[in-house]
Design an enzyme around this catalytic site. Structure first.
Site, PDB file in Angstrom:
ATOM      1  N   ASP A  67       0.811  -1.222   0.000  1.00 23.81           N
ATOM      2  CA  ASP A  67       0.000   0.000   0.000  1.00 23.81           C
ATOM      3  C   ASP A  67       0.846   1.274   0.000  1.00 23.81           C
ATOM      4  OD1 ASP A  67       0.895  -0.505   2.587  1.00 23.81           O
ATOM      5  OD2 ASP A  67      -1.093  -0.833   3.415  1.00 23.81           O
ATOM      6  N   ASN A 136      -7.696  -3.910  14.548  1.00 26.10           N
ATOM      7  CA  ASN A 136      -9.073  -4.261  14.151  1.00 26.10           C
ATOM      8  C   ASN A 136      -9.082  -5.382  13.102  1.00 26.10           C
ATOM      9  OD1 ASN A 136      -8.115  -2.969  11.885  1.00 26.10           O
ATOM     10  ND2 ASN A 136      -9.619  -1.325  11.881  1.00 26.10           N
ATOM     11  N   HIS A 138      -7.284  -5.369  10.276  1.00 25.07           N
ATOM     12  CA  HIS A 138      -7.037  -4.965   8.884  1.00 25.07           C
ATOM     13  C   HIS A 138      -5.716  -5.545   8.361  1.00 25.07           C
ATOM     14  CE1 HIS A 138      -4.936  -0.973  10.205  1.00 25.07           C
ATOM     15  NE2 HIS A 138      -4.014  -1.791   9.795  1.00 25.07           N
ATOM     16  N   GLU A 143      -9.784  -2.325   5.496  1.00 24.14           N
ATOM     17  CA  GLU A 143     -10.370  -2.126   6.819  1.00 24.14           C
ATOM     18  C   GLU A 143     -11.630  -2.986   6.956  1.00 24.14           C
ATOM     19  OE1 GLU A 143      -9.029  -0.450   9.195  1.00 24.14           O
ATOM     20  OE2 GLU A 143      -7.526   0.743   8.139  1.00 24.14           O
TER      21      GLU A 143
HETATM   22  C1  F6R Z   1       1.438  -1.634   6.225  1.00 19.36           C
HETATM   23  C2  F6R Z   1       0.087  -2.143   6.307  1.00 19.36           C
HETATM   24  C3  F6R Z   1      -0.705  -2.198   7.578  1.00 19.36           C
HETATM   25  C4  F6R Z   1       0.124  -2.615   8.804  1.00 19.36           C
HETATM   26  C5  F6R Z   1      -0.757  -2.670  10.049  1.00 19.36           C
HETATM   27  C6  F6R Z   1       0.048  -2.963  11.302  1.00 19.36           C
HETATM   28  O1  F6R Z   1       1.932  -1.680   4.901  1.00 19.36           O
HETATM   29  O2  F6R Z   1      -0.417  -2.498   5.295  1.00 19.36           O
HETATM   30  O3  F6R Z   1      -1.792  -3.083   7.409  1.00 19.36           O
HETATM   31  O4  F6R Z   1       0.699  -3.859   8.579  1.00 19.36           O
HETATM   32  O5  F6R Z   1      -1.423  -1.454  10.225  1.00 19.36           O
HETATM   33  O6  F6R Z   1       0.895  -1.875  11.538  1.00 19.36           O
HETATM   34  P1  F6R Z   1       1.998  -1.905  12.688  1.00 19.36           P
HETATM   35  O7  F6R Z   1       3.000  -2.921  12.279  1.00 19.36           O
HETATM   36  O8  F6R Z   1       2.559  -0.513  12.700  1.00 19.36           O
HETATM   37  O9  F6R Z   1       1.295  -2.293  13.961  1.00 19.36           O
END
Ligand code: F6R
Length: 247
Positions: A67, A136, A138, A143
């Site tokens: 992303d 959550n 995701h 989401e």
């Molecule tokens: C990042 C991504 C997000 C993260 C997720 C966890 O490219 O796609 O889905 O993997 O938000 O983030 P952290 O590792 O910061 O807890």
């Protein structure tokens, strides 16, 4: 599904790096699906260390990231391209021309999404997709929702995400309001999934994703339908699963 239960962040980083390194050693031209966020930072550090020791060679590896924020250029220090360069690509011998992150500056975002799907297809698909998980459930920027979005698409960031990001920008209008993310089908098409999780904040999401009903309300729950998933998670992230006697 293989679940590696490790002690802490340091062990998670080493184990997850070992899983990815094993692929790079056995398939030097592997296509890696990569993620940003705080969870994989330590893992990327290990890969850099092993590259510097001479144990890993990324010269034939290609990558696609999950992303990117819409509206940010790759040299903006909040962009995911910048994150990948500074945490991994700048320190290993990967050919940057073979590293792909969605184009946050594309004028026609819908077209950019189509092109990204095409890039993934033209690479022959992803050998291993690395995923972090949101509190959550995701994955990428997919989401909780009523449907699973299939391929690369534009998402509107939630008000809470926009506010949380605001501290990194000088003014509110510089804060990204949208992002481009791979969809659930892109993720599920990867031949192998490597899911990393650390800390108690992920315990509920990990329990629901790995053992709860499969639903777009918990996007990572779809991974239960994938035939080759490796989870590397620390004690805190696995605490609820252990409490329920599932591990
Ligand atoms: C990042 C991504 C997000 C993260 C997720 C966890 O490219 O796609 O889905 O993997 O938000 O983030 P952290 O590792 O910061 O807890």
């Amino acid at each position: 599904m293989i679940i590696y239960a490790v002690k802490d962040y340091e062990e998670m980083s080493r184990k997850a790096a070992a899983v990815m390194a094993a692929l790079v050693v056995s398939k030097p031209n592997a296509v890696l699906g990569l993620a940003t966020g705080s969870t994989p930072v330590g893992m990327y550090g290990k890969l850099v260390e092993w590259y510097k020791n001479g144990d890993l060679d990324f010269s034939q590896v290609s990558s696609v990231n999950l992303d990117e924020y819409k509206g940010l250029s790759g040299d903006n220090d909040q962009s995911y391209r910048y994150f990948m360069n500074t945490n991994l690509f700048d320190h290993i011998n990967i050919d940057k021309a073979r590293t792909n992150v969605p184009n946050g500056l594309a004028e026609d975002a819908a077209q950019a999404c189509e092109e990204y799907n095409e890039i993934i297809r033209s690479m022959g698909g992803v050998d291993m997709q690395l995923l972090g998980i949101g509190g959550n459930g995701h994955i990428g920027f997919n989401e909780p929702s009523d449907v699973f979005e299939k391929e690369t698409h534009v998402v509107d960031l939630t008000e809470s995400t926009i506010l949380a990001n605001a501290r990194f920008f000088e003014s509110m209008d510089q804060v990204p309001k949208q992002a481009i993310t791979m969809g659930i089908k892109n993720i599920m098409d990867a031949r192998k999934i490597l899911l990393v999780a650390t800390g108690e904040g992920k315990a509920d999401a990990l329990y629901k994703s790995l053992f709860g009903p499969i639903t777009p309300k918990v996007p990572a729950s779809i991974l239960q339908l994938h035939s080759d998933v490796v989870v590397v998670a620390d004690e805190a992230a696995l605490s609820l699963i252990k409490e329920k006697g599932l591990l």
